[in-house]
Design an enzyme around this catalytic site. Structure first.
Site, PDB file in Angstrom:
ATOM      1  N   CYS A 125       1.064  -1.192   0.218  1.00 50.83           N
ATOM      2  CA  CYS A 125       0.054  -0.036  -0.036  1.00 50.83           C
ATOM      3  C   CYS A 125       0.851   1.055  -0.005  1.00 50.83           C
ATOM      4  O   CYS A 125       0.972   2.193  -1.039  1.00 50.83           O
ATOM      5  CB  CYS A 125      -0.632   0.016   1.127  1.00 50.83           C
ATOM      6  SG  CYS A 125      -1.914  -1.188   1.432  1.00 50.83           S
TER       7      CYS A 125
HETATM    8  N1  SAJ Z   1       6.531   2.076   8.820  1.00 47.01           N
HETATM    9  C1  SAJ Z   1       7.659   2.694   9.434  1.00 47.01           C
HETATM   10  N2  SAJ Z   1       7.436   3.610  10.277  1.00 47.01           N
HETATM   11  C2  SAJ Z   1       6.041   3.862  10.600  1.00 47.01           C
HETATM   12  C3  SAJ Z   1       5.172   3.174  10.175  1.00 47.01           C
HETATM   13  C4  SAJ Z   1       5.419   2.301   9.235  1.00 47.01           C
HETATM   14  O1  SAJ Z   1       8.839   2.470   9.079  1.00 47.01           O
HETATM   15  O2  SAJ Z   1       6.028   4.645  11.579  1.00 47.01           O
HETATM   16  C5  SAJ Z   1       6.905   1.028   7.770  1.00 47.01           C
HETATM   17  C6  SAJ Z   1       6.365  -0.384   8.153  1.00 47.01           C
HETATM   18  O3  SAJ Z   1       7.366  -1.095   8.860  1.00 47.01           O
HETATM   19  C7  SAJ Z   1       5.995  -1.026   6.789  1.00 47.01           C
HETATM   20  C8  SAJ Z   1       5.660   0.083   5.993  1.00 47.01           C
HETATM   21  O4  SAJ Z   1       6.041   1.314   6.710  1.00 47.01           O
HETATM   22  O5  SAJ Z   1       7.156  -1.647   6.379  1.00 47.01           O
HETATM   23  C9  SAJ Z   1       3.880   0.192   5.890  1.00 47.01           C
HETATM   24  O6  SAJ Z   1       3.577   0.088   7.230  1.00 47.01           O
HETATM   25  P1  SAJ Z   1       1.987   0.514   7.562  1.00 47.01           P
HETATM   26  O7  SAJ Z   1       2.067   0.471   8.910  1.00 47.01           O
HETATM   27  O8  SAJ Z   1       1.580   1.570   7.064  1.00 47.01           O
HETATM   28  O9  SAJ Z   1       1.199  -0.692   7.144  1.00 47.01           O
HETATM   29  P2  SAJ Z   1       0.471  -1.182   5.751  1.00 47.01           P
HETATM   30  O10 SAJ Z   1       1.423  -1.020   4.682  1.00 47.01           O
HETATM   31  O11 SAJ Z   1       0.020  -2.669   6.085  1.00 47.01           O
HETATM   32  O12 SAJ Z   1      -0.590  -0.133   5.663  1.00 47.01           O
HETATM   33  C10 SAJ Z   1      -1.936  -0.489   5.916  1.00 47.01           C
HETATM   34  C11 SAJ Z   1      -2.601   0.684   5.406  1.00 47.01           C
HETATM   35  N3  SAJ Z   1      -4.067   0.392   5.291  1.00 47.01           N
HETATM   36  C12 SAJ Z   1      -4.610   0.594   4.339  1.00 47.01           C
HETATM   37  O13 SAJ Z   1      -4.108   1.093   3.107  1.00 47.01           O
HETATM   38  C13 SAJ Z   1      -5.997   0.292   4.260  1.00 47.01           C
HETATM   39  C14 SAJ Z   1      -2.618   1.927   6.146  1.00 47.01           C
HETATM   40  O14 SAJ Z   1      -3.397   3.189   5.674  1.00 47.01           O
HETATM   41  C15 SAJ Z   1      -2.679   1.697   7.657  1.00 47.01           C
HETATM   42  O15 SAJ Z   1      -2.612   2.941   8.354  1.00 47.01           O
HETATM   43  C16 SAJ Z   1      -1.832   0.647   8.081  1.00 47.01           C
HETATM   44  O16 SAJ Z   1      -1.972  -0.469   7.310  1.00 47.01           O
HETATM   45  C17 SAJ Z   1      -1.890   0.351   9.658  1.00 47.01           C
HETATM   46  O17 SAJ Z   1      -1.924   1.223  10.197  1.00 47.01           O
HETATM   47  O18 SAJ Z   1      -1.628  -0.650  10.101  1.00 47.01           O
END
Ligand code: SAJ
Length: 441
Positions: free
Chosen positions: A271
């Site tokens: 995403c």
């Molecule tokens: N990450 C960081 N630092 C952060 C947050 C994330 O390095 O502060 C990295 C994570 O390790 C990962 C990547 O970014 O590698 C993406 O992380 P993510 O927490 O955004 O997880 P996703 O990719 O599963 O995003 C989904 C998204 N949901 C949808 O698109 C419906 C996002 O909008 C959500 O906010 C996120 O899940 C969530 O909060 O779990």
């Protein structure tokens, strides 16, 4: 034109069609079945269809019992026969929208799906796209294909966009509790789409499809850019001898106007690191560039190489060792903690860059015992996670914590490794005991 559909929603006799029965489509189907609405799922993958009809989910974060219950209620069936699309009153599309090898939007799945719908749709249906995409996809790409059927949007059928907000495995939110943005370019379309989604979730009507498409992109661009910001802060504060995690923990005590993001080894998943480039693509059509998105991409995508550089520096400084020939244990292959999904994981980039430098790399990930075949790194498929209980006999020169899984014995790791590069602050509780061998990077 859509009174029948709206009437059927009100008496729950509506038949919902869902195209794409993956991590978005299957929970969506379950939400409708849970309120007593009949669902027909269409998927081109016959194996997936068979797995679902046999009462299994085929996905770790969705228990088979949930699918079995849907099937046993007689309210769900999956099919790979497109003729089912004429039997349903509304068609919700949840197919992938990846990037191609040129990092450009790849709407192949959406276009192919629209062509199938075009050839099987009938008057009075509502078609909704849920997949993340750039503003204009519904109106400029989907509508012309669907109207090749001879049916006209707003007169014979309705069209809407409602972005998926699935967060697989999130214990706090699910399909029925995450507000659903809904937009259409006709009043009938909006009315019908709201009637369909009001059955399962609180809806948020917006002006048109472009607003709804843009809202989803903004949600994920917000994360992309903010993650890049903290990644840059980490590099700067590192040089200043300041612990960026301590800084963020202090900043987040501000009760308003701040949302904590944390640095990492890069950004994975299908995403956050993909969606922003759908806006970049569309912006160029208007002669505009998306500088924040591109800059964030530069920073986030440079993180794996930054981690390897820091590893190389610390090996040289502390052990007078070159990275070439050193034994490296990479802890964590999944793209974020406590999941088994490694799609687009920065850990894969770490392995590639470490091996480029001649390092001997093994990995440990309790959620990924064997590396499955991936599109971007087929050469890693079949590699097995090492069991760290025997780590004392493995003489690793360095361990890199790339994913902060909860169920890893970090103390055992610290006791038996001379150097630990921690990219997730996973060792925060062990820093005082092992401060001489832990490096936050
Ligand atoms: N990450 C960081 N630092 C952060 C947050 C994330 O390095 O502060 C990295 C994570 O390790 C990962 C990547 O970014 O590698 C993406 O992380 P993510 O927490 O955004 O997880 P996703 O990719 O599963 O995003 C989904 C998204 N949901 C949808 O698109 C419906 C996002 O909008 C959500 O906010 C996120 O899940 C969530 O909060 O779990």
């Amino acid at each position: 034109m859509l009174n029948t559909l709206i009437e059927k929603c009100h008496n729950k006799s509506v038949k919902v069609g869902i195209i794409g029965l993956g991590y978005v489509g299957l929970p969506l189907a379950e939400a409708y079945v849970n309120v007593g609405v009949s669902v027909i799922g269409y998927d081109v993958n016959q194996d997936r269809v068979d797995i679902l009809n046999s009462g299994q989910s085929g996905m770790k974060h969705i228990d088979d019992s949930r699918v079995k219950s849907m099937v046993d209620k007689g309210l769900f069936k999956a099919s790979s026969n497109p003729n089912v699309l004429s039997e349903v009153d509304t068609i919700l599309i949840a197919v992938p929208t990846p990037l191609d090898i040129h990092h450009q939007p790849d709407l192949t799945y959406v276009i192919k799906t629209c062509e199938v719908i075009r050839d099987h749709m009938r008057e009075g249906q509502l078609v909704v796209l849920e997949s993340t995409t750039y503003p204009g996809t519904t109106a400029e790409v989907m509508k012309p294909i669907l109207e090749q059927s001879g049916l006209k949007e707003g007169e014979d059928f309705a069209l809407a966009y409602s972005p998926e907000r699935e967060d697989p495995g999130n214990p706090n939110f699910n399909t029925s509790t995450i507000p659903k943005v809904v937009g259409s370019d006709t009043s009938e379309g909006l009315k019908a789409a709201l009637a369909v989604y009001d059955l399962i979730v609180n809806t948020v009507p917006v002006k048109d499809t472009r607003t709804a498409e843009a809202a989803k992109l903004v949600e994920n661009i917000y994360r992309w850019v903010n993650i890049a910001t903290v990644n840059e802060m980490k590099i700067i504060f590192d040089k200043m001898g300041i612990d960026v995690w301590a800084v963020i923990d202090a900043a987040k005590t501000k009760p308003f106007g701040f949302h904590a993001f944390y640095p990492g080894p890069g950004v994975g998943g299908h995403c956050i690191r993909i969606d922003p480039y759908y806006l970049s693509y569309k912006a160029r059509e208007f002669g505009l560039s998306t500088q924040f998105i591109e800059l964030a991409g530069h920073i986030n995508q440079s993180m794996p190489r930054h981690i390897v550089t820091r590893t190389l520096e610390e090996l040289s400084l502390r052990q007078r060792k070159a990275l070439a020939g050193s034994k490296v244990l990479l802890c964590g292959l999944a793209y974020k903690k406590d999941i088994d999904d490694m799609r687009e994981s920065p850990s894969l980039d770490l392995i590639s860059i470490l091996e480029e430098h001649g390092a001997i790399v093994a990995y440990h990930d309790p959620y990924i015992p064997v590396v499955p075949t991936t599109r971007e790194h087929p050469e890693y498929s079949g590699r097995e996670s090492v069991d760290i209980t025997g780590i004392k006999n493995c003489d690793y020169d360095v361990a890199i914590i790339a994913t902060d899984h909860t169920n890893v014995d970090y103390k055992l790791l610290c006791e038996n490794t001379p150097l630990l590069i921690d990219t997730r602050n996973a060792l925060k509780d062990l820093t005082s005991e092992f401060k001489d061998k832990i490096v936050k990077a």
